[in-house]
Motif scaffolding. Structure first.
Motif, PDB file in Angstrom:
ATOM      1  N   THR A 140       0.848  -1.196   0.000  1.00  0.00           N
ATOM      2  CA  THR A 140       0.000   0.000   0.000  1.00  0.00           C
ATOM      3  C   THR A 140       0.879   1.240   0.000  1.00  0.00           C
ATOM      4  O   THR A 140       1.718   1.421   0.895  1.00  0.00           O
ATOM      5  N   ILE A 141       0.682   2.082  -1.019  1.00  0.00           N
ATOM      6  CA  ILE A 141       1.454   3.312  -1.156  1.00  0.00           C
ATOM      7  C   ILE A 141       0.503   4.475  -0.945  1.00  0.00           C
ATOM      8  O   ILE A 141      -0.413   4.709  -1.745  1.00  0.00           O
ATOM      9  N   GLU A 142       0.682   5.198   0.144  1.00  0.00           N
ATOM     10  CA  GLU A 142      -0.168   6.347   0.456  1.00  0.00           C
ATOM     11  C   GLU A 142       0.415   7.586  -0.227  1.00  0.00           C
ATOM     12  O   GLU A 142       1.560   7.970   0.038  1.00  0.00           O
ATOM     13  N   THR A 143      -0.376   8.190  -1.108  1.00  0.00           N
ATOM     14  CA  THR A 143       0.093   9.364  -1.840  1.00  0.00           C
ATOM     15  C   THR A 143      -0.865  10.538  -1.637  1.00  0.00           C
ATOM     16  O   THR A 143      -1.981  10.375  -1.140  1.00  0.00           O
ATOM     17  N   SER A 144      -0.426  11.708  -2.073  1.00  0.00           N
ATOM     18  CA  SER A 144      -1.267  12.902  -1.989  1.00  0.00           C
ATOM     19  C   SER A 144      -2.430  12.843  -2.964  1.00  0.00           C
ATOM     20  O   SER A 144      -3.357  13.656  -2.873  1.00  0.00           O
ATOM     21  N   LYS A 145      -2.410  11.897  -3.888  1.00  0.00           N
ATOM     22  CA  LYS A 145      -3.499  11.704  -4.849  1.00  0.00           C
ATOM     23  C   LYS A 145      -4.364  10.501  -4.504  1.00  0.00           C
ATOM     24  O   LYS A 145      -5.229  10.112  -5.281  1.00  0.00           O
ATOM     25  N   GLY A 146      -4.118   9.930  -3.338  1.00  0.00           N
ATOM     26  CA  GLY A 146      -4.903   8.775  -2.918  1.00  0.00           C
ATOM     27  C   GLY A 146      -4.032   7.539  -2.781  1.00  0.00           C
ATOM     28  O   GLY A 146      -2.875   7.516  -3.222  1.00  0.00           O
ATOM     29  N   PRO A 147      -4.559   6.486  -2.150  1.00  0.00           N
ATOM     30  CA  PRO A 147      -3.782   5.272  -1.942  1.00  0.00           C
ATOM     31  C   PRO A 147      -3.677   4.421  -3.206  1.00  0.00           C
ATOM     32  O   PRO A 147      -4.576   4.408  -4.039  1.00  0.00           O
ATOM     33  N   ILE A 148      -2.560   3.717  -3.322  1.00  0.00           N
ATOM     34  CA  ILE A 148      -2.335   2.766  -4.415  1.00  0.00           C
ATOM     35  C   ILE A 148      -2.074   1.404  -3.779  1.00  0.00           C
ATOM     36  O   ILE A 148      -1.235   1.286  -2.885  1.00  0.00           O
ATOM     37  N   THR A 149      -2.776   0.395  -4.254  1.00  0.00           N
ATOM     38  CA  THR A 149      -2.555  -0.967  -3.778  1.00  0.00           C
ATOM     39  C   THR A 149      -1.926  -1.786  -4.879  1.00  0.00           C
ATOM     40  O   THR A 149      -2.455  -1.881  -5.991  1.00  0.00           O
ATOM     41  N   VAL A 150      -0.761  -2.377  -4.570  1.00  0.00           N
ATOM     42  CA  VAL A 150      -0.036  -3.200  -5.543  1.00  0.00           C
ATOM     43  C   VAL A 150       0.012  -4.622  -5.019  1.00  0.00           C
ATOM     44  O   VAL A 150       0.581  -4.873  -3.942  1.00  0.00           O
ATOM     45  N   PRO A 151      -0.590  -5.591  -5.721  1.00  0.00           N
ATOM     46  CA  PRO A 151      -0.512  -6.985  -5.278  1.00  0.00           C
ATOM     47  C   PRO A 151       0.925  -7.488  -5.282  1.00  0.00           C
ATOM     48  O   PRO A 151       1.721  -7.111  -6.169  1.00  0.00           O
ATOM     49  N   VAL A 152       1.266  -8.326  -4.302  1.00  0.00           N
ATOM     50  CA  VAL A 152       2.579  -8.967  -4.230  1.00  0.00           C
ATOM     51  C   VAL A 152       2.331 -10.465  -4.257  1.00  0.00           C
ATOM     52  O   VAL A 152       1.670 -11.014  -3.377  1.00  0.00           O
ATOM     53  N   ARG A 153       2.855 -11.117  -5.285  1.00  0.00           N
ATOM     54  CA  ARG A 153       2.612 -12.555  -5.472  1.00  0.00           C
ATOM     55  C   ARG A 153       3.953 -13.297  -5.614  1.00  0.00           C
ATOM     56  O   ARG A 153       4.971 -12.699  -5.958  1.00  0.00           O
ATOM     57  N   GLY A 154       3.921 -14.582  -5.389  1.00  0.00           N
ATOM     58  CA  GLY A 154       5.122 -15.373  -5.587  1.00  0.00           C
ATOM     59  C   GLY A 154       5.043 -16.733  -4.918  1.00  0.00           C
ATOM     60  O   GLY A 154       4.007 -17.128  -4.368  1.00  0.00           O
TER      61      GLY A 154
END
Length: 232
Positions: free
Chosen positions: A215-229
Motif C-alpha cells: 500500500t502506497i499512500e500518496t497525496s493523490k490517494g492510496p495505491i494498492t499493488v498486489p505482491v505474489r510469488g
C-alpha cells in the motif's frame, strides 16, 4: 481522380493511344477538418472538445434531424447557420469520463435530399494520471535454502515506479506491506512527480505462496499493488 484508358485500333497509322479522364469528387455535405478526429491521449480529469463544421457544397439548405451516439457520456451540441447551408457539431469530452478508450461514433440524420446521414467519429484514450509500474510485484522461483544463505541475492529486490503524469503535484506519504519480510525505501526520481519504491524481501523466508499487498499512500490517494510469488 485520374484514370488512363489504353485503346488499341486496327489503324496502321494509329495502332494505339491513351485517353485520360480527370475528375474532382466532392462530398455533398463536406465536413471540416475531417469526418474522423483524434483526441489522442487524455488524462482523467481533463476536458477536451472538438468541432466538426458541415457545409452544403451544392448550396441546398439542410437540417440535422437526429443524432445517434455510441458513447452516452460524450456531450454534443449542434448550431445551424441562419441560411441552413452549414452547421457546427461540437463534441465535449467531460472531465469525469471513465478511463479507457473513447469511442465517439455519431450518426447524424439530415434533411438534405441527397445525403440521408453523416458518420462522424472521435477517438482517443483516457488514462489515470496516477500511474504505477509494474502493476503487480512477482517473486518467482525463490529457493528457501539458497536465499536464506544469500540474503543479498538480487532476486529479492524489486522496484515499483509511481508517477503523476499531469505535473509536479505528487507526494508519497507512506509505504506499508502486509508481508512482514518486505521492506521498502522511497527514492525521488523527479521531485513531486515521479518516485521509485525500492523493495527488498528479507530472509529468513519460509516455504509457501506469497499472497500479499503493498500500500502506497500518496497525496493523490492510496495505491494498492498486489505482491505474489512462491518460495520452495
Amino acid at each position: 481522380i485520374h484514370k488512363t484508358i489504353n485503346v488499341v485500333t486496327s489503324d496502321p497509322k494509329l495502332s494505339n493511344f491513351q485517353l485520360g479522364v480527370k475528375a474532382v469528387v466532392k462530398s455533398i455535405l463536406h465536413v471540416q477538418p475531417s469526418e474522423n478526429q483524434q483526441l489522442g491521449l487524455v488524462y482523467k480529469g481533463q476536458s477536451q472538445e472538438r468541432t466538426f463544421t458541415i457545409s452544403s457544397e451544392d448550396g441546398t439548405p439542410f437540417e440535422i434531424t437526429s443524432v445517434q451516439a455510441d458513447d452516452a457520456a460524450l456531450q454534443w451540441d449542434i448550431k445551424m447557420e441562419e441560411d441552413k447551408k452549414s452547421a457546427t457539431f461540437k463534441v465535449v469530452l467531460p472531465a469525469d469520463h471513465a478511463v479507457g478508450p473513447i469511442n465517439g461514433r455519431f450518426v447524424l440524420a439530415t434533411s438534405h435530399p441527397k445525403v440521408d446521414k453523416l458518420n462522424l467519429n472521435l477517438f482517443g484514450t483516457i488514462r489515470d494520471p496516477l500511474t504505477v509500474y509494474p502493476p503487480q510485484v512477482v517473486y518467482s522461483g525463490l529457493n528457501r535454502n539458497y536465499v536464506n544463505e544469500h540474503p543479498e541475492d538480487i532476486n529479492l529486490n524489486k522496484t515499483v515506479t509511481v508517477a503523476f503524469e499531469m505535473g509536479p503535484e505528487l507526494q508519497i506519504h507512506n509505504v506499508t506491506s502486509s508481508l512482514k519480510n518486505l521492506t521498502s525505501e522511497v527514492q525521488t526520481i523527479t521531485p513531486n512527480q515521479r518516485y521509485s519504491v525500492k523493495l527488498k524481501l528479507v530472509p529468513p523466508l519460509e516455504i509457501g505462496n506469497i499472497d500479499a499487498a503493498l500500500t502506497i499512500e500518496t497525496s493523490k490517494g492510496p495505491i494498492t499493488v498486489p505482491v505474489r510469488g512462491k518460495i520452495f
